[in-house]
Design a protein around this motif. Structure first.
Motif, PDB file in Angstrom:
ATOM      1  N   SER A  96       0.834  -1.216   0.000  1.00 15.50           N
ATOM      2  CA  SER A  96       0.000   0.000   0.000  1.00 15.50           C
ATOM      3  C   SER A  96       0.862   1.256   0.000  1.00 15.50           C
ATOM      4  N   ILE A  97       1.902   1.242   0.823  1.00 10.33           N
ATOM      5  CA  ILE A  97       2.801   2.407   0.874  1.00 10.33           C
ATOM      6  C   ILE A  97       3.554   2.521  -0.453  1.00 10.33           C
ATOM      7  N   ILE A  98       3.981   1.386  -0.966  1.00 13.77           N
ATOM      8  CA  ILE A  98       4.672   1.383  -2.260  1.00 13.77           C
ATOM      9  C   ILE A  98       3.763   1.991  -3.339  1.00 13.77           C
ATOM     10  N   THR A  99       2.497   1.565  -3.352  1.00 10.38           N
ATOM     11  CA  THR A  99       1.564   2.074  -4.372  1.00 10.38           C
ATOM     12  C   THR A  99       1.372   3.580  -4.226  1.00 10.38           C
ATOM     13  N   ALA A 100       1.208   4.029  -2.999  1.00  7.27           N
ATOM     14  CA  ALA A 100       0.976   5.466  -2.777  1.00  7.27           C
ATOM     15  C   ALA A 100       2.193   6.280  -3.221  1.00  7.27           C
ATOM     16  N   LYS A 101       3.382   5.818  -2.814  1.00  3.27           N
ATOM     17  CA  LYS A 101       4.581   6.649  -3.051  1.00  3.27           C
ATOM     18  C   LYS A 101       5.095   6.553  -4.480  1.00  3.27           C
ATOM     19  N   ARG A 102       5.068   5.371  -5.049  1.00  2.00           N
ATOM     20  CA  ARG A 102       5.616   5.271  -6.420  1.00  2.00           C
ATOM     21  C   ARG A 102       4.706   6.000  -7.403  1.00  2.00           C
ATOM     22  N   THR A 103       3.382   5.987  -7.153  1.00  2.61           N
ATOM     23  CA  THR A 103       2.463   6.695  -8.055  1.00  2.61           C
ATOM     24  C   THR A 103       2.733   8.194  -7.999  1.00  2.61           C
ATOM     25  N   ALA A 104       2.901   8.702  -6.787  1.00  5.80           N
ATOM     26  CA  ALA A 104       3.161  10.142  -6.617  1.00  5.80           C
ATOM     27  C   ALA A 104       4.512  10.520  -7.223  1.00  5.80           C
ATOM     28  N   ALA A 105       5.493   9.636  -7.074  1.00  4.61           N
ATOM     29  CA  ALA A 105       6.826   9.942  -7.625  1.00  4.61           C
ATOM     30  C   ALA A 105       6.767  10.000  -9.153  1.00  4.61           C
ATOM     31  N   VAL A 106       6.005   9.105  -9.766  1.00  2.00           N
ATOM     32  CA  VAL A 106       5.863   9.141 -11.236  1.00  2.00           C
ATOM     33  C   VAL A 106       5.165  10.435 -11.657  1.00  2.00           C
ATOM     34  N   SER A 107       4.143  10.843 -10.924  1.00  2.00           N
ATOM     35  CA  SER A 107       3.468  12.122 -11.245  1.00  2.00           C
ATOM     36  C   SER A 107       4.442  13.293 -11.107  1.00  2.00           C
ATOM     37  N   ALA A 108       5.328  13.212 -10.121  1.00  2.00           N
ATOM     38  CA  ALA A 108       6.313  14.301  -9.950  1.00  2.00           C
ATOM     39  C   ALA A 108       7.256  14.346 -11.150  1.00  2.00           C
TER      40      ALA A 108
END
Ligand SMILES: NC(=O)C1=CN([C@@H]2O[C@H](COP(=O)(O)OP(=O)(O)OC[C@H]3O[C@@H](n4cnc5c(N)ncnc54)[C@H](O)[C@@H]3O)[C@@H](O)[C@H]2O)C=CC1
Ligand SMILES: O=C([O-])C1=[NH+]CCC1
Length: 314
Positions: free
Chosen positions: A113-125
């Motif tokens: 869950s943390i991986i999904t939240a953070k990697r998605t945001a990092a790709v958007s960045a």
């Protein structure tokens, strides 16, 4: 001889070894470029399999990938369910299984869950770095769930917006968001109020019908469209889709899974990986949409980062 037992990394361990989404940006940029390089890039990633659980308004997604460059093999299992108002269970839950690519042994099971939240945001960045207008001042977030928080955190760290606005269908959650994050956030009463004049917009809702309309957009704005990952779901209306330059994470996934892309028949200009590689231009002076569906290879590099840090005893 049997393989060593797999490690289990619960959410606390994943958080400890992956404390900031931005730590993943360099390896994600490499993974996006490799993904968009065909066989040469060494990424094997089929479009995810999604099993609808119609009776309960839910879905199970299976997301395998192998990266030859990282020599990492994973699969994520992710469930996503339409939120019941009184539910204490998160709408998205996930685990990532990490295998030894040399022999297929399971090395680790980790909270996803943390991986999904953070990697998605990092790709958007990453998309925002390439595609936002040069003088971007106003960030607008539509939605106030898990992805809203992870996007806020990495965007505030990576960029210097003068103003941040949030709108959420349930206003009290937008107020809660504004109270719990570090910096000032303006809570808006309508999506339109939040969007008008915004330079960068992040849509992170479970909406199945458009919540962002082209007539509200400032010319040159950049939109990260994160939700609506089903072929009949929308977050953006046709006007947004048709009047923007459209970037996606994966062409194949966008044409199979994204209602915003499929139903609007908007033309895909490039994959983000092609922009990272420099084979397709970023056009920050235009109105741009980055349609993110989420890719297994993003989970692979995140799981590798977590596992490598954990096994080094950090
Ligand atoms: N592109 C990617 O890589 C990923 C995309 N997602 C997608 O991002 C979106 C947000 O995910 P989370 O923050 O984890 O979910 P969440 O359940 O934590 O938050 C969802 C938000 O959407 C709002 N919402 C629900 N129904 C709505 C509707 N009909 N209209 C407007 N707002 C509505 C809720 O009030 C809440 O603020 C989801 O669509 C999810 O599937 C999630 C993970 C990865
Ligand atoms: O990439 C991902 O994990 C997901 N995308 C949409 C729902 C979950």
């Amino acid at each position: 001889m049997s393989a060593a037992p797999a490690a289990f990394l619960a959410s606390e361990a994943v958080e400890r070894h992956f404390p900031r989404a931005s730590l993943l940006i360099p390896s994600l940029e490499a993974a996006l470029a490799n993904f968009s390089s065909g066989a040469e890039g060494g990424v094997v990633q089929p479009v995810r399999t999604v099993v609808p659980v119609q009776k309960y308004n839910g879905f199970l997604g299976v997301m395998p990938a192998y990266s030859a460059m990282d020599d990492a093999l994973t699969t994520k299992l992710v469930t996503f369910y339409e939120h019941k108002k009184d539910s204490s269970v998160p709408s998205h839950q996930a685990i990532v299984l990490l295998f030894d690519p040399r022999n297929g042994s399971l090395k680790a099971i980790m909270d996803g869950s943390i991986i999904t939240a953070k990697r998605t945001a990092a790709v958007s960045a990453i998309a925002t770095k390439f595609l936002m207008p040069a003088d971007a001042e106003v960030l607008c977030i539509l939605g106030a769930g898990v992805q809203a928080y992870s996007h806020y955190e990495v965007f505030i760290e990576q960029f210097s917006f003068k103003e941040v606005r949030i709108w959420n269908r349930t206003k009290e959650n937008a107020v809660k968001f504004a109270r719990s994050v570090m910096g000032p956030v303006q809570v808006c009463s309508s999506a339109q109020e939040a969007v008008i004049g915004a330079d960068v917009i992040v849509t992170v809702t479970m909406a199945t019908m458009p919540i962002l309309f082209g007539e509200w957009l400032k010319p040159g704005a950049h939109i990260n469209a994160i939700g609506a990952s089903r072929p009949d779901w929308r977050e953006l209306d046709d006007e947004v889709m048709k009047n923007s330059v459209l970037y996606v994470d994966s062409r194949e996934a966008a044409l199979n899974e994204s209602g915003d892309v499929i139903l609007s028949r908007a033309e895909i200009f490039a994959e983000l990986g092609e922009v990272v590689k420099g084979t397709k231009p970023a056009l920050p002076e235009k109105t741009t949409v980055f349609k993110s569906l989420g890719m297994a290879i993003e989970d692979t590099v995140a799981a590798k980062l977590v596992y490598d840090s954990w096994s080094a005893g950090n």
